[in-house]
Design a protein around this motif. Sequence first.
Motif, PDB file in Angstrom:
ATOM      1  N   HIS A  69       0.816  -1.204   0.000  1.00 35.03           N
ATOM      2  CA  HIS A  69       0.000   0.000   0.000  1.00 35.03           C
ATOM      3  C   HIS A  69       0.856   1.263   0.000  1.00 35.03           C
ATOM      4  O   HIS A  69       0.471   2.263  -0.603  1.00 35.03           O
ATOM      5  CB  HIS A  69      -0.994  -0.040   1.158  1.00 35.03           C
ATOM      6  CG  HIS A  69      -2.033  -1.108   0.975  1.00 35.03           C
ATOM      7  ND1 HIS A  69      -3.294  -1.030   1.516  1.00 35.03           N
ATOM      8  CD2 HIS A  69      -1.997  -2.282   0.288  1.00 35.03           C
ATOM      9  CE1 HIS A  69      -3.983  -2.111   1.169  1.00 35.03           C
ATOM     10  NE2 HIS A  69      -3.199  -2.883   0.429  1.00 35.03           N
ATOM     11  N   MET A  70       2.039   1.199   0.628  1.00 34.27           N
ATOM     12  CA  MET A  70       2.966   2.336   0.521  1.00 34.27           C
ATOM     13  C   MET A  70       3.379   2.535  -0.932  1.00 34.27           C
ATOM     14  O   MET A  70       3.412   3.662  -1.431  1.00 34.27           O
ATOM     15  CB  MET A  70       4.215   2.107   1.379  1.00 34.27           C
ATOM     16  CG  MET A  70       3.997   2.334   2.849  1.00 34.27           C
ATOM     17  SD  MET A  70       5.544   2.313   3.802  1.00 34.27           S
ATOM     18  CE  MET A  70       6.082   0.621   3.623  1.00 34.27           C
ATOM     19  N   ASN A  71       3.709   1.439  -1.606  1.00 35.77           N
ATOM     20  CA  ASN A  71       4.082   1.528  -3.014  1.00 35.77           C
ATOM     21  C   ASN A  71       2.946   2.103  -3.841  1.00 35.77           C
ATOM     22  O   ASN A  71       3.158   2.948  -4.710  1.00 35.77           O
ATOM     23  CB  ASN A  71       4.499   0.149  -3.547  1.00 35.77           C
ATOM     24  CG  ASN A  71       5.953  -0.144  -3.324  1.00 35.77           C
ATOM     25  OD1 ASN A  71       6.814   0.383  -4.020  1.00 35.77           O
ATOM     26  ND2 ASN A  71       6.245  -0.982  -2.344  1.00 35.77           N
ATOM     27  N   SER A  72       1.732   1.655  -3.583  1.00 36.47           N
ATOM     28  CA  SER A  72       0.594   2.141  -4.354  1.00 36.47           C
ATOM     29  C   SER A  72       0.357   3.634  -4.124  1.00 36.47           C
ATOM     30  O   SER A  72       0.105   4.382  -5.075  1.00 36.47           O
ATOM     31  CB  SER A  72      -0.668   1.349  -4.010  1.00 36.47           C
ATOM     32  OG  SER A  72      -1.740   1.787  -4.810  1.00 36.47           O
ATOM     33  N   PHE A  73       0.419   4.067  -2.879  1.00 36.31           N
ATOM     34  CA  PHE A  73       0.238   5.484  -2.557  1.00 36.31           C
ATOM     35  C   PHE A  73       1.259   6.330  -3.322  1.00 36.31           C
ATOM     36  O   PHE A  73       0.913   7.355  -3.925  1.00 36.31           O
ATOM     37  CB  PHE A  73       0.377   5.678  -1.042  1.00 36.31           C
ATOM     38  CG  PHE A  73       0.233   7.100  -0.580  1.00 36.31           C
ATOM     39  CD1 PHE A  73      -0.988   7.756  -0.628  1.00 36.31           C
ATOM     40  CD2 PHE A  73       1.324   7.781  -0.064  1.00 36.31           C
ATOM     41  CE1 PHE A  73      -1.128   9.066  -0.178  1.00 36.31           C
ATOM     42  CE2 PHE A  73       1.196   9.085   0.391  1.00 36.31           C
ATOM     43  CZ  PHE A  73      -0.019   9.731   0.333  1.00 36.31           C
ATOM     44  N   ILE A  74       2.488   5.884  -3.338  1.00 38.60           N
ATOM     45  CA  ILE A  74       3.539   6.613  -4.068  1.00 38.60           C
ATOM     46  C   ILE A  74       3.246   6.605  -5.565  1.00 38.60           C
ATOM     47  O   ILE A  74       3.438   7.618  -6.245  1.00 38.60           O
ATOM     48  CB  ILE A  74       4.922   6.026  -3.739  1.00 38.60           C
ATOM     49  CG1 ILE A  74       5.276   6.379  -2.286  1.00 38.60           C
ATOM     50  CG2 ILE A  74       5.985   6.517  -4.719  1.00 38.60           C
ATOM     51  CD1 ILE A  74       6.448   5.630  -1.718  1.00 38.60           C
ATOM     52  N   ARG A  75       2.749   5.507  -6.082  1.00 40.91           N
ATOM     53  CA  ARG A  75       2.401   5.441  -7.512  1.00 40.91           C
ATOM     54  C   ARG A  75       1.290   6.432  -7.849  1.00 40.91           C
ATOM     55  O   ARG A  75       1.322   7.064  -8.909  1.00 40.91           O
ATOM     56  CB  ARG A  75       2.006   4.016  -7.893  1.00 40.91           C
ATOM     57  CG  ARG A  75       3.184   3.072  -7.856  1.00 40.91           C
ATOM     58  CD  ARG A  75       2.782   1.623  -7.977  1.00 40.91           C
ATOM     59  NE  ARG A  75       3.959   0.775  -7.875  1.00 40.91           N
ATOM     60  CZ  ARG A  75       3.930  -0.549  -7.890  1.00 40.91           C
ATOM     61  NH1 ARG A  75       2.773  -1.179  -8.006  1.00 40.91           N
ATOM     62  NH2 ARG A  75       5.050  -1.240  -7.793  1.00 40.91           N
ATOM     63  N   PHE A  76       0.318   6.580  -6.959  1.00 38.34           N
ATOM     64  CA  PHE A  76      -0.737   7.575  -7.167  1.00 38.34           C
ATOM     65  C   PHE A  76      -0.125   8.967  -7.255  1.00 38.34           C
ATOM     66  O   PHE A  76      -0.443   9.742  -8.157  1.00 38.34           O
ATOM     67  CB  PHE A  76      -1.762   7.535  -6.020  1.00 38.34           C
ATOM     68  CG  PHE A  76      -2.938   6.636  -6.280  1.00 38.34           C
ATOM     69  CD1 PHE A  76      -4.162   7.170  -6.635  1.00 38.34           C
ATOM     70  CD2 PHE A  76      -2.826   5.264  -6.165  1.00 38.34           C
ATOM     71  CE1 PHE A  76      -5.265   6.355  -6.873  1.00 38.34           C
ATOM     72  CE2 PHE A  76      -3.909   4.437  -6.399  1.00 38.34           C
ATOM     73  CZ  PHE A  76      -5.133   4.984  -6.759  1.00 38.34           C
ATOM     74  N   LYS A  77       0.757   9.273  -6.326  1.00 38.21           N
ATOM     75  CA  LYS A  77       1.345  10.611  -6.297  1.00 38.21           C
ATOM     76  C   LYS A  77       2.219  10.857  -7.530  1.00 38.21           C
ATOM     77  O   LYS A  77       2.212  11.966  -8.090  1.00 38.21           O
ATOM     78  CB  LYS A  77       2.124  10.810  -5.001  1.00 38.21           C
ATOM     79  CG  LYS A  77       1.143  10.790  -3.807  1.00 38.21           C
ATOM     80  CD  LYS A  77       1.732  11.219  -2.524  1.00 38.21           C
ATOM     81  CE  LYS A  77       1.870  12.679  -2.447  1.00 38.21           C
ATOM     82  NZ  LYS A  77       1.273  13.348  -1.317  1.00 38.21           N
ATOM     83  N   LEU A  78       2.936   9.843  -7.972  1.00 42.92           N
ATOM     84  CA  LEU A  78       3.731   9.975  -9.198  1.00 42.92           C
ATOM     85  C   LEU A  78       2.822  10.237 -10.394  1.00 42.92           C
ATOM     86  O   LEU A  78       3.104  11.116 -11.211  1.00 42.92           O
ATOM     87  CB  LEU A  78       4.577   8.721  -9.428  1.00 42.92           C
ATOM     88  CG  LEU A  78       5.759   8.525  -8.486  1.00 42.92           C
ATOM     89  CD1 LEU A  78       6.340   7.119  -8.654  1.00 42.92           C
ATOM     90  CD2 LEU A  78       6.830   9.579  -8.729  1.00 42.92           C
ATOM     91  N   ALA A  79       1.744   9.466 -10.498  1.00 45.08           N
ATOM     92  CA  ALA A  79       0.837   9.633 -11.640  1.00 45.08           C
ATOM     93  C   ALA A  79       0.156  11.002 -11.628  1.00 45.08           C
ATOM     94  O   ALA A  79      -0.162  11.540 -12.691  1.00 45.08           O
ATOM     95  CB  ALA A  79      -0.226   8.529 -11.635  1.00 45.08           C
ATOM     96  N   LEU A  80      -0.050  11.558 -10.459  1.00 42.22           N
ATOM     97  CA  LEU A  80      -0.699  12.870 -10.355  1.00 42.22           C
ATOM     98  C   LEU A  80       0.258  14.029 -10.632  1.00 42.22           C
ATOM     99  O   LEU A  80      -0.187  15.131 -10.923  1.00 42.22           O
ATOM    100  CB  LEU A  80      -1.323  13.043  -8.969  1.00 42.22           C
ATOM    101  CG  LEU A  80      -2.553  12.169  -8.708  1.00 42.22           C
ATOM    102  CD1 LEU A  80      -2.890  12.131  -7.225  1.00 42.22           C
ATOM    103  CD2 LEU A  80      -3.740  12.644  -9.543  1.00 42.22           C
TER     104      LEU A  80
END
Length: 173
Positions: A69-80
């Motif tokens: 979930h940490m990885n996913s949260f970071i992926r969201f922020k990168l995509a944004l």
Amino acid sequence: MDLRYPLGKFEAPELFNDKLRKTWIHDIRKAPTAVKRAIEGLSDNKLDTPYRTEGWTIRQVIHHMADSHMNSFIRFKLALTEDNPTIKPYHEDRWALLPDTNTAPVSLSLSLLEGLHKRWVILLESLTDEDFKRTFYHPDLGEVTLDTALALYAWHSKHHTAHITSLRLRMGW
């Protein structure tokens, strides 16, 4: 029943809408509490029980959820904040073998999930329809929209919680 997939395999919907997003955000919001309830009263010995033959222990599942979930949260922020960034996959099976995953108290990852999910929900609830169409590139999966990633992680939260609850049911805990 396939013990690997107590809720079935993830299937991304063909269409996304605000109602579905609200349901998935609710699932993300409630996930830490659901996991805490799922392990309530379990001894360290029981936390070190695999949920299936050749599967991870409950302890590994909980630490995996925090890692993932940490990885996913970071992926969201990168995509944004970037145009279709290429994200780095990781070997979750190898991470599950590291000493922190095998020995650390689950309370550490439960606290991490609680704080992380609170931040994640704040971010998710601020996103527009256009934001959810933003993408990241996963070398193994291709282009992934934030809509799909949200659906996946709502499922992922319930999927791993079901590993724990189904084991408890089978074991009579």
